[in-house]
Structures are given as structure tokens and as C-alpha cells.
Design a protein around this motif. Structure first.
Motif, PDB file in Angstrom:
ATOM      1  N   GLY A  63     -50.220   9.834 -25.704  1.00 58.06           N
ATOM      2  CA  GLY A  63     -51.192   8.849 -25.241  1.00 58.06           C
ATOM      3  C   GLY A  63     -50.995   8.445 -23.795  1.00 58.06           C
ATOM      4  O   GLY A  63     -51.842   7.749 -23.219  1.00 58.06           O
ATOM      5  N   GLY A  64     -49.895   8.885 -23.199  1.00 58.98           N
ATOM      6  CA  GLY A  64     -49.655   8.619 -21.784  1.00 58.98           C
ATOM      7  C   GLY A  64     -49.001   7.275 -21.517  1.00 58.98           C
ATOM      8  O   GLY A  64     -48.586   6.563 -22.429  1.00 58.98           O
ATOM      9  N   ILE A  65     -48.936   6.934 -20.245  1.00 56.01           N
ATOM     10  CA  ILE A  65     -48.220   5.739 -19.794  1.00 56.01           C
ATOM     11  C   ILE A  65     -49.163   4.864 -18.986  1.00 56.01           C
ATOM     12  O   ILE A  65     -49.770   5.310 -18.012  1.00 56.01           O
ATOM     13  CB  ILE A  65     -47.005   6.128 -18.922  1.00 56.01           C
ATOM     14  CG1 ILE A  65     -46.084   7.084 -19.692  1.00 56.01           C
ATOM     15  CG2 ILE A  65     -46.234   4.886 -18.495  1.00 56.01           C
ATOM     16  CD1 ILE A  65     -44.974   7.651 -18.846  1.00 56.01           C
ATOM     17  N   ARG A  66     -49.295   3.623 -19.413  1.00 59.78           N
ATOM     18  CA  ARG A  66     -50.167   2.683 -18.715  1.00 59.78           C
ATOM     19  C   ARG A  66     -49.491   2.155 -17.454  1.00 59.78           C
ATOM     20  O   ARG A  66     -48.259   2.022 -17.379  1.00 59.78           O
ATOM     21  CB  ARG A  66     -50.508   1.499 -19.630  1.00 59.78           C
ATOM     22  CG  ARG A  66     -51.159   1.877 -20.950  1.00 59.78           C
ATOM     23  CD  ARG A  66     -52.617   2.313 -20.777  1.00 59.78           C
ATOM     24  NE  ARG A  66     -52.752   3.606 -20.145  1.00 59.78           N
ATOM     25  CZ  ARG A  66     -52.614   4.784 -20.793  1.00 59.78           C
ATOM     26  NH1 ARG A  66     -52.348   4.801 -22.079  1.00 59.78           N
ATOM     27  NH2 ARG A  66     -52.752   5.921 -20.148  1.00 59.78           N
ATOM     28  N   GLY A  67     -50.297   1.859 -16.452  1.00 59.35           N
ATOM     29  CA  GLY A  67     -49.781   1.325 -15.203  1.00 59.35           C
ATOM     30  C   GLY A  67     -49.195   2.421 -14.330  1.00 59.35           C
ATOM     31  O   GLY A  67     -49.656   3.567 -14.338  1.00 59.35           O
ATOM     32  N   PHE A  68     -48.158   2.046 -13.576  1.00 64.58           N
ATOM     33  CA  PHE A  68     -47.534   2.974 -12.636  1.00 64.58           C
ATOM     34  C   PHE A  68     -46.259   3.581 -13.200  1.00 64.58           C
ATOM     35  O   PHE A  68     -45.472   2.905 -13.870  1.00 64.58           O
ATOM     36  CB  PHE A  68     -47.154   2.253 -11.332  1.00 64.58           C
ATOM     37  CG  PHE A  68     -48.318   1.952 -10.427  1.00 64.58           C
ATOM     38  CD1 PHE A  68     -48.790   2.903  -9.533  1.00 64.58           C
ATOM     39  CD2 PHE A  68     -48.933   0.710 -10.464  1.00 64.58           C
ATOM     40  CE1 PHE A  68     -49.848   2.629  -8.682  1.00 64.58           C
ATOM     41  CE2 PHE A  68     -49.992   0.413  -9.620  1.00 64.58           C
ATOM     42  CZ  PHE A  68     -50.455   1.383  -8.724  1.00 64.58           C
ATOM     43  N   VAL A  69     -46.062   4.853 -12.906  1.00 65.81           N
ATOM     44  CA  VAL A  69     -44.758   5.488 -13.070  1.00 65.81           C
ATOM     45  C   VAL A  69     -44.169   5.647 -11.676  1.00 65.81           C
ATOM     46  O   VAL A  69     -44.840   6.132 -10.765  1.00 65.81           O
ATOM     47  CB  VAL A  69     -44.867   6.864 -13.759  1.00 65.81           C
ATOM     48  CG1 VAL A  69     -43.571   7.660 -13.610  1.00 65.81           C
ATOM     49  CG2 VAL A  69     -45.208   6.688 -15.234  1.00 65.81           C
ATOM     50  N   VAL A  70     -42.937   5.204 -11.510  1.00 69.25           N
ATOM     51  CA  VAL A  70     -42.234   5.355 -10.237  1.00 69.25           C
ATOM     52  C   VAL A  70     -41.208   6.470 -10.376  1.00 69.25           C
ATOM     53  O   VAL A  70     -40.383   6.455 -11.289  1.00 69.25           O
ATOM     54  CB  VAL A  70     -41.527   4.049  -9.818  1.00 69.25           C
ATOM     55  CG1 VAL A  70     -40.633   4.287  -8.602  1.00 69.25           C
ATOM     56  CG2 VAL A  70     -42.559   2.967  -9.519  1.00 69.25           C
ATOM     57  N   ARG A  71     -41.287   7.425  -9.485  1.00 71.02           N
ATOM     58  CA  ARG A  71     -40.312   8.517  -9.446  1.00 71.02           C
ATOM     59  C   ARG A  71     -39.767   8.615  -8.026  1.00 71.02           C
ATOM     60  O   ARG A  71     -40.521   8.882  -7.088  1.00 71.02           O
ATOM     61  CB  ARG A  71     -40.949   9.836  -9.858  1.00 71.02           C
ATOM     62  CG  ARG A  71     -39.920  10.932 -10.123  1.00 71.02           C
ATOM     63  CD  ARG A  71     -40.590  12.241 -10.438  1.00 71.02           C
ATOM     64  NE  ARG A  71     -39.655  13.183 -11.031  1.00 71.02           N
ATOM     65  CZ  ARG A  71     -39.749  14.500 -10.896  1.00 71.02           C
ATOM     66  NH1 ARG A  71     -40.733  15.025 -10.183  1.00 71.02           N
ATOM     67  NH2 ARG A  71     -38.866  15.276 -11.469  1.00 71.02           N
ATOM     68  N   LEU A  72     -38.482   8.375  -7.861  1.00 70.09           N
ATOM     69  CA  LEU A  72     -37.878   8.372  -6.533  1.00 70.09           C
ATOM     70  C   LEU A  72     -37.860   9.782  -5.951  1.00 70.09           C
ATOM     71  O   LEU A  72     -37.515  10.741  -6.634  1.00 70.09           O
ATOM     72  CB  LEU A  72     -36.462   7.804  -6.592  1.00 70.09           C
ATOM     73  CG  LEU A  72     -36.335   6.400  -7.194  1.00 70.09           C
ATOM     74  CD1 LEU A  72     -34.908   5.891  -7.025  1.00 70.09           C
ATOM     75  CD2 LEU A  72     -37.330   5.424  -6.573  1.00 70.09           C
ATOM     76  N   SER A  73     -38.213   9.877  -4.679  1.00 68.21           N
ATOM     77  CA  SER A  73     -38.302  11.175  -4.025  1.00 68.21           C
ATOM     78  C   SER A  73     -36.923  11.671  -3.607  1.00 68.21           C
ATOM     79  O   SER A  73     -36.029  10.889  -3.272  1.00 68.21           O
ATOM     80  CB  SER A  73     -39.202  11.078  -2.785  1.00 68.21           C
ATOM     81  OG  SER A  73     -38.620  10.206  -1.823  1.00 68.21           O
ATOM     82  N   ALA A  74     -36.762  12.992  -3.620  1.00 68.99           N
ATOM     83  CA  ALA A  74     -35.506  13.582  -3.163  1.00 68.99           C
ATOM     84  C   ALA A  74     -35.273  13.294  -1.688  1.00 68.99           C
ATOM     85  O   ALA A  74     -34.136  13.074  -1.253  1.00 68.99           O
ATOM     86  CB  ALA A  74     -35.522  15.079  -3.424  1.00 68.99           C
ATOM     87  N   LYS A  75     -36.356  13.270  -0.906  1.00 64.96           N
ATOM     88  CA  LYS A  75     -36.221  13.033   0.531  1.00 64.96           C
ATOM     89  C   LYS A  75     -35.693  11.633   0.823  1.00 64.96           C
ATOM     90  O   LYS A  75     -34.845  11.448   1.698  1.00 64.96           O
ATOM     91  CB  LYS A  75     -37.575  13.239   1.220  1.00 64.96           C
ATOM     92  CG  LYS A  75     -37.512  13.096   2.734  1.00 64.96           C
ATOM     93  CD  LYS A  75     -38.857  13.394   3.382  1.00 64.96           C
ATOM     94  CE  LYS A  75     -38.775  13.271   4.896  1.00 64.96           C
ATOM     95  NZ  LYS A  75     -40.077  13.556   5.547  1.00 64.96           N
TER      96      LYS A  75
END
Length: 320
Positions: free
Chosen positions: A78-90
Motif C-alpha cells: 500500500g506504500g508509505i504516506r508522507g515523505f520518505v527521507v533517504r540520506l545521500s551518499a554524497k
């Protein structure tokens, strides 16, 4: 589309951010299981300041979910409501040797990369990360460990931002570590850590890392779409032994299977949905409970919403 509506509802609140925002982002592209629904929006901040600005800009009523490199993660269909934060490698993937025994690392760095940096610097005590398929952010959160060593033995201090974007620095004791667990507040996003080992001959470290790699290659399905260890070890036993005794080695449901090679590893054989994977896991937990009376706990993190009509109860509802 939910993502477009979410971003529209925020108006110009997010203007000035330097990171990348992707509406309606498929989580199957991120997770190692290669399954799961969409996030309303995915945000990859440029650095810690950018992340803080984002957190200050997003109202409390909008959910924010943090993910790492996706190795120990099952996203529901069903997915994820709102924002997903994924930290960048850079922005968060650095590893700087700051003394003869200490390394300052960003939390997006893979565990295996940290082990390599420690080897190059002649710092012992990090070889176990060579065999953990995850990132340091997740290792800090769940006290990841292997080969008789745990993350808590290496941590000096941890930097984190809370939901309001305020910075905190935690000592090792503040993290409240226990087996595969920390008591750090769930809303924290770890951004950096100082970790400490000890001086060691590089040949010794390399030998330890080679042993870790050999063990992985011989007993774990490392070339499959898997999330690593599915269940935590119960007191006095090993999860794989209990799964095996309950007759679940190689068990298949839909496109999901308990690995015939290591039966505490769940794999996507190619067509598994998030539902298949979680239903398989709960089926195994139920069979182990029936066989031995042990209530296995998930080690894999499961997030998101069930698809309508496809809700899975813990232990298939047997204990509710």
C-alpha cells in the motif's frame, strides 16, 4: 497522484532546499527485496543543514519515514504516506580517520565500506561490518552485529536531528543499546557518528575480513534478493534452528521463499510482493510457535500500509 497533491499542499515551504524531491517514488527500486509500494514523496537531502531545513519546513501532521540503503527493509504494497527521507551518499557517505583509533562516518556509508576504511588505517574491531549488508545509520539504530561483535562496542558518539530539525549529540550510554535494539527516540535521524577501534596489524584485519567473507559465501544466499536475517535470535537458541525444526526451510508462498541455504533468510524468487514476503514471515512465526512455543521477533523492519483487503495479522491472528 498522492505525491503531487502532497507537494502542492506545502506551497513554497520547501523552496530553497538543495536536495532532490521525487513524488510517487517506487520503493521497490530501493529495497534489496525489490518489492513494495510507492512513497508519496522521496527526499534526498544535500547535507545535514539541508535536512534540518526540510524538517523545520514540513508540518508535524505530515509523516516522515527514514530509510537507509534498503537492505533490512520490507515495504508493504500500500506504500508509505508522507515523505520518505533517504540520506545521500554524497552528503552523508564520508569516512574520515580522525585519530589512530577513531573514524568519523556519515550514516549513509555502507557497513562494508567502513570496514575497508578501517583496514586501510590499521584500525581493528570493524571487520564484522564486512559481512553486514546494510548502512551505518541502520547499524546505529538496531545495534547491528555479527561474528561476536556489536555496533555498541564501537560507538563513541552520534549526531542526530529530531523531527523539528534540532541537532542532538548522544554518547554511547545515551543510545541505550541492547541486543539488536537501541532506546534512541524513533523520530531521530542519525547523520554522523564517531566510532573507535584499536590499533591492529593490517594482515590480521585482512585475515578476519576474509574469514567473514568466506562464511557469508558458504552459508548465506548473498546473490539473492534478500533482506538478510529475517528474525532475531531467541534467548538460548538461533532463529534458523527454530525455523528449520518447524519444517520451514525452503518454504514458498507466492514469489517468496525461506532460503534452502540459510533458512533465516527470506528471498524474493523474482515475483514476490510485499504481501508474499510478510505473509511468509508470519506463517513461519506461527509454525515455530506451534512447534516450540517460541515467539520469533522480526529483525527485518516492515513499514508502510497494507493494500486494501491484504492485511496480515501478527502470527496470522492466532494470538489476537
Amino acid at each position: 497522484m498522492r505525491g503531487a497533491q502532497l507537494l502542492e499542499s506545502l506551497g513554497d515551504r520547501l523552496s530553497g532546499l538543495r536536495g532532490r524531491i521525487i513524488p510517487d517514488s517506487g520503493m521497490d527500486k530501493i529495497t534489496w527485496f525489490r518489492a513494495g509500494g510507492q512513497a508519496d514523496a522521496l527526499f534526498q537531502p544535500a547535507d545535514e543543514d539541508d535536512l534540518a531545513a526540510f524538517l523545520k519546513a514540513v508540518p508535524d501532521e505530515i509523516p516522515i519515514t527514514v530509510v537507509g540503503i534498503g537492505s533490512n527493509l520490507l515495504v508493504r504494497d500500500g506504500g508509505i504516506r508522507g515523505f520518505v527521507v533517504r540520506l545521500s551518499a554524497k552528503g552523508f557517505g564520508h569516512a574520515d580517520v580522525v585519530s589512530e583509533t577513531r573514524i568519523k562516518v556519515g550514516t549513509a556509508i555502507p557497513d562494508k565500506r567502513l570496514a575497508a576504511v578501517a583496514l586501510d588505517a590499521g584500525i581493528g574491531g570493524f571487520h564484522f561490518y564486512h559481512g553486514i549488508p546494510g548502512g551505518i545509520g541502520g547499524a546505529l539504530r538496531m545495534n547491528a552485529g555479527a561474528n561476536g561483535v556489536e555496533t555498541c562496542e564501537r560507538v563513541v558518539e552520534v549526531r542526530a536531528l529530531d523531527r523539528r530539525g534540532d541537532l542532538h549529540v548522544f554518547s554511547n550510554a545515551d543510545m541505550g543499546y541492547a541486543y539488536r535494539h537501541s532506546t534512541a527516540p524513533k523520530d531521530l535521524i542519525f547523520t554522523e557518528a564517531v566510532m573507535e577501534g584499536y590499533r591492529e596489524d593490517k594482515a590480521v584485519i585482512q585475515s578476519e575480513m576474509d574469514a567473514v567473507q568466506h562464511h557469508r559465501e558458504t552459508v548465506q544466499p548473498i546473490r539473492e534478493k534478500t533482506g538478510g536475517s529475517t528474525f532475531k535470535n531467541p534467548p538460548g537458541s538461533s532463529a534458523w534452528k527454530e525455523v528449520d525444526k518447524a519444517g520451514c526451510r525452503g518454504l514458498i508462498i507466492g514469489g517468496a521463499q525461506m532460503s534452502p541455504m540459510h533458512c533465516n533468510f527470506m528471498i524474493n524468487t523474482g515475483t514476490a510482493t510485499g504481501y508474499d514476503l510478510e505473509f511468509l514471515g508470519e506463517t513461519v512465526r506461527t509454525r515455530v510457535l506451534d512447534h516450540s512455543g517460541i515467539k520469533l521477533e522480526w529483525e527485518i523492519k516492515r513499514i508502510g500500509s497494507f493494500r486494501e483487503g491484504h492485511v496480515i495479522e501478527p502470527f496470522l491472528g492466532r494470538l489476537l
